[in-house]
Design a protein around this motif. Structure first.
Motif, PDB file in Angstrom:
ATOM      1  N   GLU A   2       0.825  -1.206   0.000  1.00 25.72           N
ATOM      2  CA  GLU A   2       0.000   0.000   0.000  1.00 25.72           C
ATOM      3  C   GLU A   2       0.860   1.257   0.000  1.00 25.72           C
ATOM      4  OE1 GLU A   2      -3.441   0.634   2.490  1.00 25.72           O
ATOM      5  OE2 GLU A   2      -3.443  -1.492   3.027  1.00 25.72           O
ATOM      6  N   LYS A   3       1.910   1.242   0.814  1.00 24.59           N
ATOM      7  CA  LYS A   3       2.785   2.412   0.924  1.00 24.59           C
ATOM      8  C   LYS A   3       3.574   2.645  -0.367  1.00 24.59           C
ATOM      9  CE  LYS A   3       3.208   1.515   5.870  1.00 24.59           C
ATOM     10  NZ  LYS A   3       4.090   0.967   6.936  1.00 24.59           N
ATOM     11  N   LYS A   4       3.708   1.592  -1.172  1.00 24.19           N
ATOM     12  CA  LYS A   4       4.433   1.712  -2.444  1.00 24.19           C
ATOM     13  C   LYS A   4       3.460   1.917  -3.611  1.00 24.19           C
ATOM     14  CE  LYS A   4       7.698  -1.265  -3.204  1.00 24.19           C
ATOM     15  NZ  LYS A   4       8.429  -2.533  -3.341  1.00 24.19           N
ATOM     16  N   ASP A   5       2.217   2.236  -3.285  1.00 32.09           N
ATOM     17  CA  ASP A   5       1.169   2.421  -4.291  1.00 32.09           C
ATOM     18  C   ASP A   5       0.871   1.123  -5.038  1.00 32.09           C
ATOM     19  OD1 ASP A   5      -0.790   3.945  -5.478  1.00 32.09           O
ATOM     20  OD2 ASP A   5       0.496   4.553  -7.154  1.00 32.09           O
ATOM     21  N   GLY A   6       1.006   0.025  -4.307  1.00 31.64           N
ATOM     22  CA  GLY A   6       0.654  -1.262  -4.896  1.00 31.64           C
ATOM     23  C   GLY A   6      -0.683  -1.731  -4.375  1.00 31.64           C
ATOM     24  N   THR A   7      -1.677  -0.834  -4.441  1.00 31.23           N
ATOM     25  CA  THR A   7      -2.984  -1.106  -3.841  1.00 31.23           C
ATOM     26  C   THR A   7      -3.674  -2.317  -4.454  1.00 31.23           C
ATOM     27  OG1 THR A   7      -3.255   1.243  -3.352  1.00 31.23           O
ATOM     28  CG2 THR A   7      -5.235  -0.115  -3.326  1.00 31.23           C
ATOM     29  N   ALA A   8      -3.583  -2.482  -5.764  1.00 32.34           N
ATOM     30  CA  ALA A   8      -4.287  -3.592  -6.409  1.00 32.34           C
ATOM     31  C   ALA A   8      -3.772  -4.927  -5.892  1.00 32.34           C
ATOM     32  CB  ALA A   8      -4.121  -3.505  -7.925  1.00 32.34           C
TER      33      ALA A   8
ATOM     34  N   ALA B 116      -8.355  -8.639   7.330  1.00 28.38           N
ATOM     35  CA  ALA B 116      -8.265  -8.492   5.879  1.00 28.38           C
ATOM     36  C   ALA B 116      -9.519  -7.797   5.348  1.00 28.38           C
ATOM     37  CB  ALA B 116      -8.098  -9.865   5.232  1.00 28.38           C
ATOM     38  N   ALA B 117     -10.686  -8.182   5.841  1.00 29.85           N
ATOM     39  CA  ALA B 117     -11.919  -7.530   5.410  1.00 29.85           C
ATOM     40  C   ALA B 117     -11.924  -6.072   5.851  1.00 29.85           C
ATOM     41  CB  ALA B 117     -13.124  -8.262   5.983  1.00 29.85           C
ATOM     42  N   PHE B 118     -11.412  -5.814   7.043  1.00 30.13           N
ATOM     43  CA  PHE B 118     -11.311  -4.428   7.497  1.00 30.13           C
ATOM     44  C   PHE B 118     -10.431  -3.607   6.559  1.00 30.13           C
ATOM     45  CE2 PHE B 118      -8.650  -1.290   9.642  1.00 30.13           C
ATOM     46  CZ  PHE B 118      -9.613  -0.392  10.044  1.00 30.13           C
ATOM     47  N   ASN B 119      -9.286  -4.171   6.181  1.00 29.66           N
ATOM     48  CA  ASN B 119      -8.393  -3.453   5.275  1.00 29.66           C
ATOM     49  C   ASN B 119      -9.054  -3.177   3.924  1.00 29.66           C
ATOM     50  OD1 ASN B 119      -6.356  -3.323   7.137  1.00 29.66           O
ATOM     51  ND2 ASN B 119      -5.219  -5.073   6.343  1.00 29.66           N
ATOM     52  N   LEU B 120      -9.805  -4.138   3.439  1.00 32.14           N
ATOM     53  CA  LEU B 120     -10.510  -3.929   2.182  1.00 32.14           C
ATOM     54  C   LEU B 120     -11.564  -2.830   2.327  1.00 32.14           C
ATOM     55  CD1 LEU B 120     -10.847  -7.636   1.057  1.00 32.14           C
ATOM     56  CD2 LEU B 120      -9.701  -5.828  -0.259  1.00 32.14           C
ATOM     57  N   GLY B 121     -12.272  -2.854   3.450  1.00 33.46           N
ATOM     58  CA  GLY B 121     -13.242  -1.795   3.702  1.00 33.46           C
ATOM     59  C   GLY B 121     -12.571  -0.428   3.744  1.00 33.46           C
ATOM     60  N   ARG B 122     -11.426  -0.364   4.409  1.00 29.13           N
ATOM     61  CA  ARG B 122     -10.698   0.903   4.517  1.00 29.13           C
ATOM     62  C   ARG B 122     -10.262   1.414   3.140  1.00 29.13           C
ATOM     63  NH1 ARG B 122      -5.501   1.150   4.520  1.00 29.13           N
ATOM     64  NH2 ARG B 122      -5.241  -1.009   5.194  1.00 29.13           N
ATOM     65  N   LEU B 123      -9.752   0.505   2.295  1.00 26.03           N
ATOM     66  CA  LEU B 123      -9.298   0.926   0.973  1.00 26.03           C
ATOM     67  C   LEU B 123     -10.458   1.372   0.094  1.00 26.03           C
ATOM     68  CD1 LEU B 123      -6.540  -1.751   0.312  1.00 26.03           C
ATOM     69  CD2 LEU B 123      -6.214   0.685   0.749  1.00 26.03           C
ATOM     70  N   PHE B 124     -11.575   0.646   0.145  1.00 27.21           N
ATOM     71  CA  PHE B 124     -12.739   1.054  -0.637  1.00 27.21           C
ATOM     72  C   PHE B 124     -13.327   2.358  -0.091  1.00 27.21           C
ATOM     73  CE2 PHE B 124     -13.072  -3.458  -2.153  1.00 27.21           C
ATOM     74  CZ  PHE B 124     -13.078  -3.165  -3.517  1.00 27.21           C
TER      75      PHE B 124
ATOM     76  N   GLY C 201     -14.146   8.225   2.873  1.00 28.89           N
ATOM     77  CA  GLY C 201     -15.481   8.687   2.485  1.00 28.89           C
ATOM     78  C   GLY C 201     -15.584   9.132   1.045  1.00 28.89           C
ATOM     79  N   LYS C 202     -14.474   8.979   0.287  1.00 27.68           N
ATOM     80  CA  LYS C 202     -14.480   9.447  -1.105  1.00 27.68           C
ATOM     81  C   LYS C 202     -14.532   8.298  -2.114  1.00 27.68           C
ATOM     82  CE  LYS C 202     -10.544  11.579  -0.681  1.00 27.68           C
ATOM     83  NZ  LYS C 202     -10.206  11.275   0.710  1.00 27.68           N
ATOM     84  N   GLY C 203     -14.523   7.044  -1.624  1.00 28.57           N
ATOM     85  CA  GLY C 203     -14.421   5.910  -2.526  1.00 28.57           C
ATOM     86  C   GLY C 203     -15.739   5.216  -2.790  1.00 28.57           C
ATOM     87  N   ASP C 204     -15.665   3.892  -2.945  1.00 29.99           N
ATOM     88  CA  ASP C 204     -16.840   3.063  -3.234  1.00 29.99           C
ATOM     89  C   ASP C 204     -17.490   2.702  -1.895  1.00 29.99           C
ATOM     90  OD1 ASP C 204     -18.656   1.072  -3.845  1.00 29.99           O
ATOM     91  OD2 ASP C 204     -17.357   0.092  -5.322  1.00 29.99           O
ATOM     92  N   LEU C 205     -18.446   3.495  -1.472  1.00 30.24           N
ATOM     93  CA  LEU C 205     -19.030   3.328  -0.140  1.00 30.24           C
ATOM     94  C   LEU C 205     -19.807   2.023  -0.008  1.00 30.24           C
ATOM     95  CD1 LEU C 205     -20.235   6.958   0.676  1.00 30.24           C
ATOM     96  CD2 LEU C 205     -18.058   5.847   1.213  1.00 30.24           C
ATOM     97  N   ASP C 206     -20.454   1.582  -1.084  1.00 27.08           N
ATOM     98  CA  ASP C 206     -21.187   0.319  -1.003  1.00 27.08           C
ATOM     99  C   ASP C 206     -20.232  -0.841  -0.751  1.00 27.08           C
ATOM    100  OD1 ASP C 206     -23.597   1.577  -1.411  1.00 27.08           O
ATOM    101  OD2 ASP C 206     -23.628   1.216  -3.575  1.00 27.08           O
ATOM    102  N   ALA C 207     -19.117  -0.854  -1.488  1.00 25.81           N
ATOM    103  CA  ALA C 207     -18.129  -1.913  -1.279  1.00 25.81           C
ATOM    104  C   ALA C 207     -17.506  -1.796   0.104  1.00 25.81           C
ATOM    105  CB  ALA C 207     -17.052  -1.852  -2.363  1.00 25.81           C
ATOM    106  N   ALA C 208     -17.244  -0.563   0.537  1.00 27.81           N
ATOM    107  CA  ALA C 208     -16.671  -0.357   1.873  1.00 27.81           C
ATOM    108  C   ALA C 208     -17.607  -0.905   2.937  1.00 27.81           C
ATOM    109  CB  ALA C 208     -16.408   1.131   2.103  1.00 27.81           C
ATOM    110  N   ALA C 209     -18.906  -0.613   2.795  1.00 23.87           N
ATOM    111  CA  ALA C 209     -19.885  -1.100   3.763  1.00 23.87           C
ATOM    112  C   ALA C 209     -19.929  -2.619   3.777  1.00 23.87           C
ATOM    113  CB  ALA C 209     -21.270  -0.532   3.443  1.00 23.87           C
ATOM    114  N   THR C 210     -19.832  -3.230   2.605  1.00 23.34           N
ATOM    115  CA  THR C 210     -19.848  -4.696   2.521  1.00 23.34           C
ATOM    116  C   THR C 210     -18.679  -5.298   3.285  1.00 23.34           C
ATOM    117  OG1 THR C 210     -20.980  -4.710   0.393  1.00 23.34           O
ATOM    118  CG2 THR C 210     -19.693  -6.661   0.954  1.00 23.34           C
ATOM    119  N   TRP C 211     -17.483  -4.762   3.041  1.00 24.61           N
ATOM    120  CA  TRP C 211     -16.309  -5.359   3.679  1.00 24.61           C
ATOM    121  C   TRP C 211     -16.218  -5.022   5.168  1.00 24.61           C
ATOM    122  CZ3 TRP C 211     -13.912  -9.347   1.883  1.00 24.61           C
ATOM    123  CH2 TRP C 211     -13.918  -9.593   0.507  1.00 24.61           C
ATOM    124  N   TYR C 212     -16.559  -3.813   5.550  1.00 27.53           N
ATOM    125  CA  TYR C 212     -16.606  -3.491   6.979  1.00 27.53           C
ATOM    126  C   TYR C 212     -17.635  -4.380   7.676  1.00 27.53           C
ATOM    127  CZ  TYR C 212     -13.799   0.856   6.785  1.00 27.53           C
ATOM    128  OH  TYR C 212     -12.802   1.785   6.665  1.00 27.53           O
ATOM    129  N   GLY C 213     -18.769  -4.578   7.019  1.00 27.37           N
ATOM    130  CA  GLY C 213     -19.813  -5.413   7.608  1.00 27.37           C
ATOM    131  C   GLY C 213     -19.346  -6.844   7.805  1.00 27.37           C
TER     132      GLY C 213
END
Length: 496
Positions: free
Chosen positions: A114-120, A137-145, A149-161
């Protein structure tokens, strides 16, 4: 990966020796297992070196195992390099661990990427870790999505959930903010309630704030109390102080304002409960002290629920908790991380805790209490322990010094072989006078509770309480206009 049969047998024998507490034998067997081709032997030798604080030696063993393809050891080498700031080496070893299926390697490699911009690639690693059951891992995915508050909120909600469903408190808390960004305010509160139940330190305060802004002051106060009790929230304590001062309840306002920094008084709820049982509790202690050597050497067996004092063994023992002179705090046994809450001598405390939850008595449901504001913190702990133990019935409380006198442990005894504390006409005036000094705010409550404990038929007027027992004993107590005990008579009903 298959290892030579001899090495597997040696490794298994080493594991059995370690489980049996035979450390030297285990180390020799693990060394032989490694020499015979099992990298797990080196890994275990690395853990042994860490336990002896031989960090360099541990790293040497982990590296040997990692070079043989042992994923868990590759993670440990990666971690060591990470701590030293050598991120290139850390990445190399974490990658080896991840490729070997090590979840920690996947998470930590993802963090570096992540720090090296290797997000994918990081997200791919997190998905793999999630498939292996890792909620972080799901938390991290939620955080990245989420992306603040500027990203894919639906995906973030799914992974945080998903992470929250597996008990991740931070994910549940963050989900609340995502729901807020989505305009779902009910979902926000539900997420924060879930986070509070999972132990997030800010969630109960957040729910309290929501309820406060909605004008639901009672619910807000309940959540703020929880935030103070469970996490010592100073912000929640200030909110409670404001709420109770607005209600004109200066005593409660002071109590909750003082809670995080050190109590100097009991709560109104505890005084009402303990005051009613105080005189009878003092009586039980008097009877117990006649049977127990208060200066005797103490031994206890929590599994057998026995307490031996001065060579005499008492049964039906419950460990209530402990008081520390180092910080003047009380710790309930159920909140002691070194004890099993369901252990034989701790499980009975559920009765006390459940009563506290039903009647909102903070002293009975808060795991650790700072009593440093009391003039005599240890005596405050003694009074609290004896008052709470009344809910268990039995004979009373005995304490003993622990940790070279730096603290005390408190035990409740419920031994049928000991004499019961029956109503005593001669002792009654002293018991009521002493109890009203311990709980001076409500003398009528002290008297009424004492008479009710012994089954008295009670009549009350504005200036007196009169009671008659099933055996014909009579107690009459007169009060001043301020509600203080003014006079009392104890005798037989036929003498009235």
């Amino acid at each position: 990966m298959g290892y030579p049969a001899e090495s597997v047998e040696l490794y298994e024998r080493g594991t059995a020796a370690l489980d049996g507490g035979r450390g030297e034998e285990a180390r020799e067997l693990f060394r032989r297992a490694y020499d015979a081709g099992h990298p797990g032997g080196a890994h275990q030798l690395g853990w042994g070196a860490l336990a002896r604080e031989e960090d360099d030696r541990a790293l040497e063993w982990f590296r040997r195992a990692a070079e043989m393809g042992y994923a868990a050891s590759a993670f440990e080498v990666g971690w060591a390099m990470d701590q030293k700031g050598d991120l290139a080496e850390a990445e190399r070893w974490y990658r080896q661990a991840a490729e070997g299926g090590h979840v920690g390697g996947m998470l930590n490699l993802g963090s570096i990427l992540e720090k090296k911009d290797g997000t994918a690639e990081a997200m791919d690693l997190y998905r793999r870790a999630w498939e292996r059951g890792e909620d972080k891992a799901a938390f991290n995915l939620g955080r990245l999505f989420d992306d603040g508050g500027k990203g894919d909120l639906d995906a973030a909600a799914t992974w945080y959930g998903r992470a929250a469903e597996r008990g991740n408190a931070v994910a549940a808390f963050n989900l609340g903010f995502v729901r807020e960004d989505q305009g779902d305010l009910d979902g926000r509160e539900a997420a924060w309630r879930r986070a509070a139940d999972l132990g997030h330190p800010k969630a109960a305060y957040a729910v309290g704030t929501v309820r406060d802004r909605a004008g639901d002051e009672d619910a807000a106060a309940a959540w703020f109390r929880r935030a103070v009790r469970e996490h010592g929230s100073e912000a929640a304590a200030r909110k409670l102080g404001d709420i109770y001062m607005h209600r004109g309840d200066a005593r409660r306002a002071r109590y909750w304002s003082r809670f995080p920094s050190g109590l100097d008084d009991y709560s109104t709820e505890f005084e009402l409960f303990a005051g009613a049982g105080s005189a009878a509790a003092i009586h039980r202690q008097d009877v117990l002290y006649k049977e127990i050597d208060t200066d005797g050497y103490v031994e206890f067996d929590l599994d057998a629920r026995t307490l031996t004092v001065g060579g005499r063994t008492f049964r039906g023992v419950t460990l209530l908790g402990s008081f520390s002179r180092l910080d003047d705090s009380w710790l309930w046994a159920w909140a002691n991380g070194n004890l099993a809450p369901d252990g034989p001598a701790v499980a009975p405390l559920r009765t006390i805790r459940e009563y506290g939850e039903r009647h909102d008595v903070p002293e009975l449901v808060t795991g650790r209490l700072d009593l440093s504001g009391f003039p005599d913190p240890r005596q405050a702990a003694v009074t609290m322990a004896i008052g709470a133990a009344a809910l268990l019935g039995g004979n009373g409380v005995h304490s003993c010094a622990v940790n070279d006198g730096k603290g005390s442990s408190f035990f409740h005894i419920d031994d049928p072989s000991l004499p019961a504390a029956r109503f005593d006409r001669l002792a009654a005036p002293r018991l009521l006078t002493t109890a009203s000094q311990v709980f001076p705010n409500d003398h009528r409550n002290v008297v009424q509770g004492f008479l009710a404990h012994y089954g008295f038929r009670i009549r009350m007027s504005a200036d007196a309480i009169d009671g008659v027992s099933p055996d014909g004993d009579r107690v009459t107590v007169a009060f001043t206009e301020d509600g203080l005990i003014e006079a009392m008579t104890v005798g037989r009903e036929e003498d009235a």
